[in-house]
Design a protein around this motif. Sequence first.
Motif, PDB file in Angstrom:
ATOM      1  N   GLY A 165      -0.173   9.888  -3.244  1.00  0.00           N
ATOM      2  CA  GLY A 165       0.799   9.118  -2.463  1.00  0.00           C
ATOM      3  C   GLY A 165       0.231   8.656  -1.138  1.00  0.00           C
ATOM      4  N   ASN A 166      -0.497   9.547  -0.461  1.00  0.00           N
ATOM      5  CA  ASN A 166      -1.127   9.171   0.814  1.00  0.00           C
ATOM      6  C   ASN A 166      -2.161   8.070   0.603  1.00  0.00           C
ATOM      7  OD1 ASN A 166       0.404  11.052   2.158  1.00  0.00           O
ATOM      8  ND2 ASN A 166      -1.186  12.621   2.149  1.00  0.00           N
ATOM      9  N   LYS A 167      -2.952   8.188  -0.458  1.00  0.00           N
ATOM     10  CA  LYS A 167      -3.966   7.178  -0.756  1.00  0.00           C
ATOM     11  C   LYS A 167      -3.314   5.824  -1.029  1.00  0.00           C
ATOM     12  CE  LYS A 167      -7.825   6.187  -3.821  1.00  0.00           C
ATOM     13  NZ  LYS A 167      -8.652   6.686  -4.937  1.00  0.00           N
ATOM     14  N   LEU A 168      -2.221   5.832  -1.805  1.00  0.00           N
ATOM     15  CA  LEU A 168      -1.518   4.583  -2.108  1.00  0.00           C
ATOM     16  C   LEU A 168      -0.933   3.964  -0.839  1.00  0.00           C
ATOM     17  CD1 LEU A 168      -0.486   2.621  -4.284  1.00  0.00           C
ATOM     18  CD2 LEU A 168       1.554   4.031  -4.424  1.00  0.00           C
ATOM     19  N   GLU A 169      -0.338   4.805   0.011  1.00  0.00           N
ATOM     20  CA  GLU A 169       0.217   4.287   1.274  1.00  0.00           C
ATOM     21  C   GLU A 169      -0.880   3.652   2.127  1.00  0.00           C
ATOM     22  OE1 GLU A 169       3.357   3.925   2.215  1.00  0.00           O
ATOM     23  OE2 GLU A 169       3.965   4.771   0.287  1.00  0.00           O
ATOM     24  N   HIS A 223      -3.456  -1.191   4.364  1.00  0.00           N
ATOM     25  CA  HIS A 223      -4.683  -1.886   4.753  1.00  0.00           C
ATOM     26  C   HIS A 223      -5.076  -3.004   3.799  1.00  0.00           C
ATOM     27  CE1 HIS A 223      -5.360   0.941   7.966  1.00  0.00           C
ATOM     28  NE2 HIS A 223      -5.184   1.943   7.112  1.00  0.00           N
ATOM     29  N   SER A 224      -4.148  -3.522   3.021  1.00  0.00           N
ATOM     30  CA  SER A 224      -4.434  -4.665   2.158  1.00  0.00           C
ATOM     31  C   SER A 224      -3.440  -5.775   2.461  1.00  0.00           C
ATOM     32  CB  SER A 224      -4.375  -4.257   0.692  1.00  0.00           C
ATOM     33  OG  SER A 224      -3.079  -3.842   0.351  1.00  0.00           O
ATOM     34  N   LYS A 225      -3.657  -6.906   1.863  1.00  0.00           N
ATOM     35  CA  LYS A 225      -2.759  -8.038   2.070  1.00  0.00           C
ATOM     36  C   LYS A 225      -1.375  -7.708   1.528  1.00  0.00           C
ATOM     37  CE  LYS A 225      -6.271 -11.610   1.814  1.00  0.00           C
ATOM     38  NZ  LYS A 225      -6.736 -12.795   1.072  1.00  0.00           N
ATOM     39  N   PRO A 226      -0.334  -8.229   2.155  1.00  0.00           N
ATOM     40  CA  PRO A 226       1.025  -7.953   1.674  1.00  0.00           C
ATOM     41  C   PRO A 226       1.235  -8.454   0.241  1.00  0.00           C
ATOM     42  CG  PRO A 226       1.084  -8.914   3.869  1.00  0.00           C
ATOM     43  CD  PRO A 226      -0.338  -8.985   3.396  1.00  0.00           C
ATOM     44  N   GLY A 227       1.795  -7.598  -0.594  1.00  0.00           N
ATOM     45  CA  GLY A 227       2.129  -7.959  -1.962  1.00  0.00           C
ATOM     46  C   GLY A 227       1.015  -7.747  -2.975  1.00  0.00           C
ATOM     47  N   VAL A 228      -0.195  -7.417  -2.529  1.00  0.00           N
ATOM     48  CA  VAL A 228      -1.313  -7.230  -3.459  1.00  0.00           C
ATOM     49  C   VAL A 228      -1.201  -5.876  -4.170  1.00  0.00           C
ATOM     50  CG1 VAL A 228      -3.824  -6.999  -3.644  1.00  0.00           C
ATOM     51  CG2 VAL A 228      -2.836  -8.745  -2.156  1.00  0.00           C
ATOM     52  N   VAL A 229      -0.933  -4.822  -3.401  1.00  0.00           N
ATOM     53  CA  VAL A 229      -0.804  -3.475  -3.956  1.00  0.00           C
ATOM     54  C   VAL A 229       0.672  -3.097  -3.924  1.00  0.00           C
ATOM     55  CG1 VAL A 229      -1.497  -1.076  -3.735  1.00  0.00           C
ATOM     56  CG2 VAL A 229      -3.096  -2.888  -3.108  1.00  0.00           C
TER      57      VAL A 229
END
Length: 178
Positions: free
Chosen positions: A148-152, A157-163
């Motif tokens: 969960g921490n990794k996903l957050e 730190h990625s573009k909105p909507g990519v992950v």
Amino acid sequence: RLDKPTMIHKGHVGAVMSIGWSPTGREFVTGGYDATLRIFGYRSGHARDLYYTKRMQRVFAVGISADSKYIVSGSDDTNIRLWRVNASENSGVKTPREENALEYRAALLKKHSHLPEVSKITKSGKRRGPKFVKKQTRIAQIQKESRGNKLENRIKHSKPGVVKHPNEREDAVAKEIG
């Protein structure tokens, strides 16, 4: 609709080897590779009760009696065990006075179940599992928190909507046939 599960029941730390439904259809019992039996309500995600003995090994077969009072389990140690569905319930003939007292206690627990003191009493009756299961559960919890921490962090730190956040129920179905 079988494209995604309606409920995911959790609790076993090993593979679930057998499942048995009660005749009422309200509960089912599972036997697992972690040497435990668990009783689930069909609408609750976690087990309401846990059964095990130190000598019991992997459980390969489970079943519930026709009157929904007993569970039969067969394990890898070549033993068949008979368990009560409600472990605290006495098996035997009750006097009318005992039956009235039990009904009264159950009604009081139901009426005051929203109070924290009463909910502690009802939860304190749950048995603890073996150390192995407790340890594996803790490890799985730490791994889930780490994922969960990794996903957050990936989302942050990625573009909105990519992950996106994964949907656990949609991920549970591996492949549809037909």
